[in-house]
Design an enzyme around this catalytic site. Sequence first.
Site, short mmCIF file in Angstrom:
data_model
loop_
_atom_site.label_atom_id
_atom_site.label_comp_id
_atom_site.label_asym_id
_atom_site.label_seq_id
_atom_site.Cartn_x
_atom_site.Cartn_y
_atom_site.Cartn_z
N PHE B 121 37.70 38.90 28.02
CA PHE B 121 38.31 39.14 29.39
C PHE B 121 39.73 38.70 29.05
O PHE B 121 40.13 38.21 28.13
CB PHE B 121 37.48 38.11 30.08
N GLN B 248 45.96 33.94 43.80
CA GLN B 248 45.83 34.92 42.75
C GLN B 248 45.60 36.51 43.52
O GLN B 248 44.61 36.37 44.33
CB GLN B 248 44.74 34.83 41.78
N HIS B 250 43.93 39.75 42.69
CA HIS B 250 43.32 40.40 41.73
C HIS B 250 43.82 41.84 41.38
O HIS B 250 44.02 42.48 42.54
CB HIS B 250 41.71 40.36 41.78
N LEU B 264 36.24 43.87 45.18
CA LEU B 264 36.75 43.73 43.53
C LEU B 264 36.13 44.76 43.04
O LEU B 264 34.87 45.16 42.89
CB LEU B 264 36.04 42.35 43.08
N GLU B 267 37.01 42.85 36.13
CA GLU B 267 37.83 42.96 35.16
C GLU B 267 37.18 43.66 33.93
O GLU B 267 37.64 44.04 32.99
CB GLU B 267 38.62 41.70 34.71
N ARG B 323 45.75 38.29 35.04
CA ARG B 323 45.80 39.07 36.50
C ARG B 323 47.00 39.03 37.19
O ARG B 323 47.46 39.95 37.66
CB ARG B 323 44.94 38.26 37.29
N HIS B 389 42.48 37.27 46.10
CA HIS B 389 41.16 36.97 45.04
C HIS B 389 40.92 35.53 45.23
O HIS B 389 39.73 35.29 45.28
CB HIS B 389 41.33 37.62 43.90
N ARG B 425 44.93 31.77 37.35
CA ARG B 425 43.49 31.25 36.76
C ARG B 425 42.88 32.61 35.86
O ARG B 425 43.46 33.79 36.16
CB ARG B 425 42.31 31.27 38.13
#
Lengths: 249, 632, 280
Positions: B121, B248, B250, B264, B267, B323, B389, B425
Amino acid sequence: MTYLAKFRVWRGDDKGGDLADYKVDVNEGEVVLDIIHRLQATQSGDLAVRWNCKAGKCGSCSAEINGRPRLLCMTRMSTFTEEETITVTPMRAFPVIRDLVTDVSFNYRKAREVPSFAPPANLKPGEYRMQQVDVERSQEFRKCIECFLCQNTCHVVRDHEENKQAFSGPRFLMRIAELDMHPLDTADRQHQAQDEHGLGMCNITKCCTEVCPEHIKITDNALIPMKERVVDRKYDPLVWLGSKIGRRS
Amino acid sequence: MTEYEEHRYDVIIIGAGGAGLRAAIAAREAGMRTAIICKSLFGKAHTVMAEGGIAASMGNANSNDNWQVHFRDTIRGGKFLNNPRMAELHAKEAPDRVWELETYGALFDRTADGKISQRNFGGHEYPRLAHVGDRTGLELIRTLQQKIVSLQQDDEKESGSAEGKLKVFAEVTITELLQDETGTIAGAFGYYRESGRFVVFRAPAVVLATGGIGKSFKVTSNSWEYTGDGHALALRAGSTLLNMEFVQFHPTGMVWPPSVKGILVTESVRGDGGVLKNSDGKRFMFDYVPDVFRKQYADNEPEADRWYTDPEHNKRTPDLLPRDEVARAINSEVKAGRGSPHGGVFLDIASRRTPEEILKRLPSMHHQFKELADVDITAEPMEVGPTCHYVMGGVEVEPDTAAAARVPGLFAAGEVAGGMHGSNRLGGNSLSDLLVFGKRAGDGAAIYVGGLQGKYPNATDESLASAAATALAPFNEQGGENPYTVHQELQQTMNDLVGIIRTRDEVQSALDKLQGYKDRAARLTVEGHRQFNPGWHLALDLQNMIWVSECIARAALIREESRGGHTRDDFPAMSAEWRQKNLVCSIDGDSIAVIEQPIPSLREDLLALFDRDELSKYLTEAELPALTEEPA
Amino acid sequence: MSRIEADRPVKPVKGQTGVRSPGRANIAARTLRTDKWWFQSALTFTLLSLWVLYATARTVSQRAYFVEKYHYLSPFSSPCVTASCNPAARDFGTWFPHFPPFLPYALIVLPFLLGFRLTCYYYRKAYYRAFWSSPPACAVAEPHTTYSGETRFPLIVQNAHRYFFYFAMLISLINTYDLIRAFRGGNGGFGIGLGTIIMLINVVLLWAYTLSCHSCRHAIGGRLKHFSAHPVRYKAWTFVTKLNTRHMQLAWSTLASLTITDAYIALVSGGVFSDLRIIH
């Protein structure tokens, strides 16, 4: 792109109600839930509807569209013609609270009646070892988003209120199958399924599979295999005898 | 006198997502009579939307992984603004929290030797995310939900009452926290969404686990519940919010069709081989690798492609940068006119993996695009763009117990708590955050309640009466505004003026508009009655969104640098001086006050995880010398 | 969940049960479906009825079930083990004296064949819906006031499906034997005609239908808790699972292939036309 659609939405509560007619704008790419929201924002601010994720992942916006149990957020407006009148009602197997919102506590009650996962007593966290092929069957059932459309469409309770005591419905019979197929579960699920959760009432007419928005093969992969497992334990003298002699897989 | 139903508990948990349920399990296991209050039905929480996985350095996929590496990745991702103690606890305890889920019945995907499989990730050095296909959040919520049920079954066996010690109040919204004269927590006030009836919970400890604030923005991956309730409740109770400017975006949300804009796209699509391309078909991410990440990310396609199979000898693909970097890159490409037809960029996995692999690894993404956009991701690229996000900022908490600042008896865990993720994050760190700090909050609340020795604070009668009056105000107002209108304008303003790229003038004008919304929101009118009335619910939630939006905007105006989830066009660089400061929001009269507060420093053994070269990009000269004497 | 309370036993009252129960949304219509929801059941009803009529007529007629020249024996009369059978068709011997009129020659297997299909998980769905309206279609209210499913006699017998499956395997073997015998030329040696091909297709479909059965899927591997400990059975289960997804199609195509096979043999045997020969 934009057109004026004809909607009929059930408005009312447990004391009564009726279908109300609306004319409302529809834009390209929208789903039924968008239209319900437009009705809320422009024509009736108090139209009650449950929804959360709007992506088919939480299973909140269950209702019936043209008589078919569906998720409002996963029903695209492009599946209807522009002339068609689209009828939206609450789920008809559960008591209604208001408008499109129903009381689904039946399901939570049934959930609590299924004994929980029972791992081997001596296995410590971090020591669980399971093979992918052994978890895949249960993983399919764990895709369930608990929209309760299967519970709603199942005629055993939809058409027979009195069966709600004895019958847990496809969602929770599938939960029992999930635990029975869990590679580390140690409890006896087969007698439970038949004796306490009404598996025998299921006549496998497959409506649960038809409505499942996650496309889980509830009937073929959970209910029928569970029925076969019950036969092993309760109705098959040979297998029963074999297990008494002591050979178990 | 307003009528209300009354309950007494030891601990009440507001929010039934991952953090709330884990807190409830901890509190119940510590012997507390516990109530879980959720705004929607039990099991529908926004946690189900989490797709990728739970980050935990179990080392199943790569045995080099350990908590120090996870800690380092987290701090790097957060651009050194994280609360170091929280990041440390998180990295250390995440594996135990994941293994525990298996004892509750979770079924993660497996490695060949039967352990929990872990996937790559963004921002994680090793494959670290425990996952179930791309529906990990659902697995997490269902597992915790079933554990709660299992505890209730135990209680039923012991005492004959399943709900005597642990009860879920579904579709209840809390509008106020109740306090005694000293400001100590005494409970909470709310209403049943179904009937509109008021309900009072008297309890000495309240755990906030209400999630985020995304519904203040127009394009968001968040559900209607994400109205910043916990943030606002904490503020109004006198607690403080930390670093609210860090929001954040995304990088990959759906951009088409309009009704699903913002939803969403996990990822994992990129973790499993998907790449970002602009309208020229170019993999543009190679042009956007910042200096601080040059060492970890490849600068050419062949190396990036080799990394998927041989991560030991190759640098990772820049498609998996943190991100904030990816979101800004997409934003720049679209602005430069190289976007996709609907204003995003292309995310292509169809040309890189076989349909079978895609269906196996990303079943719910395939489902989502097929059903919602009529796009077959095994055959054509997706169109994606940034979407609001997650909020890194949140209630200021004491790391070990999750106790909220300034208000005894108040705790916060999960997205509503601040500090853990710094300015940005990492993917996968939210689910582990929920579990680690959810448990700590439940334990912390239990210890706090134990310390009271039965002397529970009492809410004042005035506070009850005023809570009821506030909640009913929209019914009494005649000729005021429709809450839907104000909400839509608020979302547009936050999106346009306090969005992914900010400037002083825009944020200032957002603040002016916010003042207007605040005035209008004080005079909202709703039709109908109290029974399941979404207009009324929105009217109440809207107040919270406005408070939180003001916090975000004020802090965004003050922080004159760009870092993680806060990008100022007029201050594009990261500043080592600003890194030393947290911005702390509180309510002062009718408006929000923001003060600067020094950030806790990294312990020496934790600093030693980074080389000096890297540290020099983040820290001031003054902070660095202490390191020079370090043995080689 | 403020409403949680135990479901009280309610005595069903005609007209006030199911979707018209008190408390549920007050909607008069039995269904609001706008599609032709009755079509599926009507079609199933018609086709199954026609098939049963045809099969009954053919089996009780005791006529035109055998083409001696090419050894084409109709599956409706196999195994032919009564003294009434053409001696050349009695491959398994003569177990019974002469049958009176109307008694099907394949009497010995018919109960099992019918039992296999009657207890089949697919046919159950089909005839519960089409013949008993239980339910008539999904989300369409059914006419019955009470319902107990497969919990008591006679429907509890559905649980015996696996025994019918074992017999169905045996019968498929017999059909396979009949097929092998049908590779016969007019000269008594090897030969293939259109009849052989039709019988071949029928036998392949019959095997596929039998093996795709849910009980087979269970017996071959479905009952295992750990697939990983039984790799061969897991492979077999995976194969049967794939077949099983086609169980409905196979159920219908075997009805068709049985009918076509029997009709073809009847027409050739009755001299309406002669068999199209491919080899000898």
